[in-house]
Enzyme design. Structure first.
Site, mmCIF file in Angstrom:
data_model
loop_
_atom_site.group_PDB
_atom_site.id
_atom_site.type_symbol
_atom_site.label_atom_id
_atom_site.label_comp_id
_atom_site.label_asym_id
_atom_site.label_seq_id
_atom_site.Cartn_x
_atom_site.Cartn_y
_atom_site.Cartn_z
ATOM 1 C CE LYS A 1 17.184 2.479 -1.605
ATOM 2 N NZ LYS A 1 18.024 3.235 -0.664
ATOM 3 C CE LYS B 1 23.135 -3.079 1.108
ATOM 4 N NZ LYS B 1 22.659 -1.860 1.765
ATOM 5 C CB THR C 1 21.589 1.448 -0.294
ATOM 6 O OG1 THR C 1 22.342 0.807 0.734
ATOM 7 C CG2 THR C 1 21.522 0.512 -1.486
#
Lengths: 293, 293
Positions: A241, A173, A98
């Site tokens: 993050k 995502k 990711t």
């Protein structure tokens, strides 16, 4: 068809994913920063371990990666001894990290110049999904490259979708994480309110989870939120993050995501409570700490 | 067992609920502020219409109400010609209004002094749930009164639960709305971000609704949110009524519901866009209006 493939990054996700590729009959050469883990993987699954991403990728038709952050991804691709230095024309790099959409676009551009393809392909489904081979994979990139990689990805995924050009997998995502941010905060406030109101929070969730407030998070995380248990799942530091990249991207495209931004601050407070490694459902912990007067 | 019952308030919820009681064989006397609607109900279902709540309640073993706000509930219970003035000892008042917990406790106290029982019993499931007789009913009050009323409530409910003492039904409904507030805002931000990022928002929802971001709202409201259609469902002005009571209650019990408070302000913005009657999913409308510079 059995392929020569490389897998870079044997973390809690990558380790079982590479295992599914081996079990599907592919020749897997693995690379991991901590080499003892790569040795253990080879003992369990066969294949080979390489000392660098470049050497792992040298003979592979498909190179998979699943590492931590943008900086790690940069290192294993375009860094010294990165996979890009040895990849052959016509091959495909599938990145399950990711990472940011702009890094995905940058690496796809470099790959194209060198004659191979780069797909951004972040995953959801967690450690259990990786172990059981039932991940969801959201892909951005070239259609032809996607079509050639899809059968391999299916060895560990239940759903694989091409969402658009390079970066689209990462952006998809991000939408997932934005939805979860507001949802988990709402659920945390609801459970917290229920406790303060003197209700049996478990009984309340039982009743309201049949209607318009229902969610996967309510069904799967409310019981542990009520108990205050968070030592599992998707860690707060990883969610932060992701939210950091999401806020940058929103700044870039002018999206207004006020609650996601606020929830990022709430997660900072959870970290300050010692919750860096706690599951994302730990948002309730900051509501239940003694209040600042 | 067939009972003599009264039903006060024939709105979009009360009208079909009273109908289910009639079909279950009970003798229903209805009261509605607009009397023509009560006449219409009687033409369709039999029973009788009364000119005041007091007269509707005079011979009833169970008195049901489903009105709009605290002030309406006060009027039909303890107001001039309110039901409380004529209710007999041993009877039960079942209030399906979404009202404040403190009013529920106050009315329960008055009822007890007069020798009858008051149950707060807000509902969820919407107009369709009322018409199909599959509502969820969250009840606060006395166990014996609950046990006697439960079989009648079941004529229009799929789930009926006693949550605790007086007020507990209202508090449970509040938890439901708090969870929905954060959840719908997260979903709105996610869809808005997807559009800004140039993704096919429908395809994104399709992929992420299989995992940890899944919710009833995502499955049932994302399609219309993407299209910008809001002319149905649970109206913003009613959600704001609920959030107002929730914020008061949170103030009272010291619960921290920052996002629910913020979402209430967002709904005020939706109202300013003309969205008073829009479904709660219209939170996305304020994100998509031209931005203030």
């Amino acid at each position: 068809m059995a392929e020569d493939v490389a897998f870079i990054g044997l973390g809690i996700m990558g380790y079982p994913m590479a295992g599914h590729l081996a079990r599907a009959g592919h020749q897997v050469t693995v690379y991991n920063r901590t080499q003892s883990k790569a040795q253990r993987w080879v003992e369990e699954h066969g294949g080979a371990a390489a000392p660098t991403p470049a050497e792992a990728a040298a003979d592979a038709g498909f190179v998979f990666a699943c590492v931590g952050r943008d900086s790690d991804l940069r290192e294993v691709t375009v860094g010294e001894n990165g996979a890009f230095s040895r990849m052959q024309p016509g091959t495909v790099f599938i990145d399950h990290t990711t990472a940011s959409a702009h890094l995905a676009r940058e690496l796809a551009g470099i790959a194209q110049q060198k004659g191979f393809e780069f797909l951004d392909a972040p995953i959801s489904g967690g450690q259990v999904g990786a172990e059981n081979g039932v991940l969801t994979v959201m892909v951005g990139g070239d259609e032809g490259a996607f079509a050639s990689a899809e059968p391999l990805i299916e060895s560990y995924a239940r759903m694989v979708k091409l969402m658009g050009p390079s970066g689209s997998g990462q952006l998809t995502k991000m939408v997932n994480q934005i939805c979860i941010a507001g949802l988990v905060q709402g659920l945390a406030e609801g459970i917290h309110f229920a406790k303060r109101a003197g209700l049996d929070a478990g009984a309340v969730i039982d009743v309201i989870s049949k209607g318009a407030a229902q969610s996967w998070q309510m069904e799967n995380r409310a019981p542990t939120m009520i108990e205050g248990r968070f030592e599992f799942g998707f860690a707060v530091e990883w969610m932060r993050k992701d939210l950091g990249m999401i806020l940058e991207e929103a700044e870039r495209n002018g999206a207004r995501i006020d609650v996601a931004a606020l929830v990022d601050q709430f997660y900072a407070e959870v970290e300050a409570l010692g919750g860096k490694r706690w599951d994302t459902s730990s948002l309730i912990a900051r509501l239940e700490r003694p209040q600042d007067k």
